[in-house]
Scaffold this motif. Sequence first.
Motif: not given
Length: 271
Positions: A29-44
């Motif tokens: 399992i390399a990733l497990c239930n990952v949530t990531m959200r990127l807004k417009k014009g944002e540095v995340h």
Amino acid sequence: MKMSELSTAPASDYILALEDVSKRFGSVIALCNVTMRLKKGEVHCLLGDNGAGKSTLIKTLAGVHQPSEGKYLVDGKEVQFGSPREALDLGVATVYQDLALVPLLSVARNFFMGREPMKKLFGVLPVMDMAYAAATARDKLAEMGIMVRDPNQAIGTMSGGERQCLAIARAIHFGARVLILDEPTAALGVKQSFNVLRLIHKARERGISVVFITHNVHHAYPIGDSFTLLNRGKSLGTYTKHTVTKDELLDMMAGGAEMQKLMGELDGVTI
């Protein structure tokens, strides 16, 4: 303990998002239930040490891997990329650490590699328009604050920071709406790292969204708007800049690594 935050803003506010994404390779399992959200014009900023799952997440965003579970959304719509080209077609561009540059070729040829501007020699024979390529590369790089004396010079004569900036500027020129940057300041000196961070700031000013993958909080914090921490394929939380300090991010990264080390030492021990 800091509480992570996930915005409840409508999906249309995000240019890119992963929702409860997992990625398995066989029994691994390399990733497990990952949530990531990127807004417009944002540095995340995506933070994590080696083995945190950053590389798998990058390749999932880039269209190299498809999620085993969960959703990948662009402009609020679920996507299933079959290749990096499909991601590029929607404006999601990835700049890897190796940069995909050829040291012996010129700045101009590297800038247009795979998308060479052509002209007809003697009205018949198609050849690369080197004059147009050189002028365009020089002008577009200058717009991003990168001054190139001779666009016909071999790119191998440029510094690591200059090559990194060229790869980013190339992606922007060819229509990137989202830039995914894989450890762009790794192995760079202080001045070169500053130039790369300045270029990320310029990209944000142009309305481009950036996913900045790094293990270096000192580079991430000055430029980042939000931060997601990864450890062993799991998210330790997402934080905006006004809710977390640099020292707190450092503590959480160190704490996550120490906890994983402790759990590894206790694995198999009967208490």
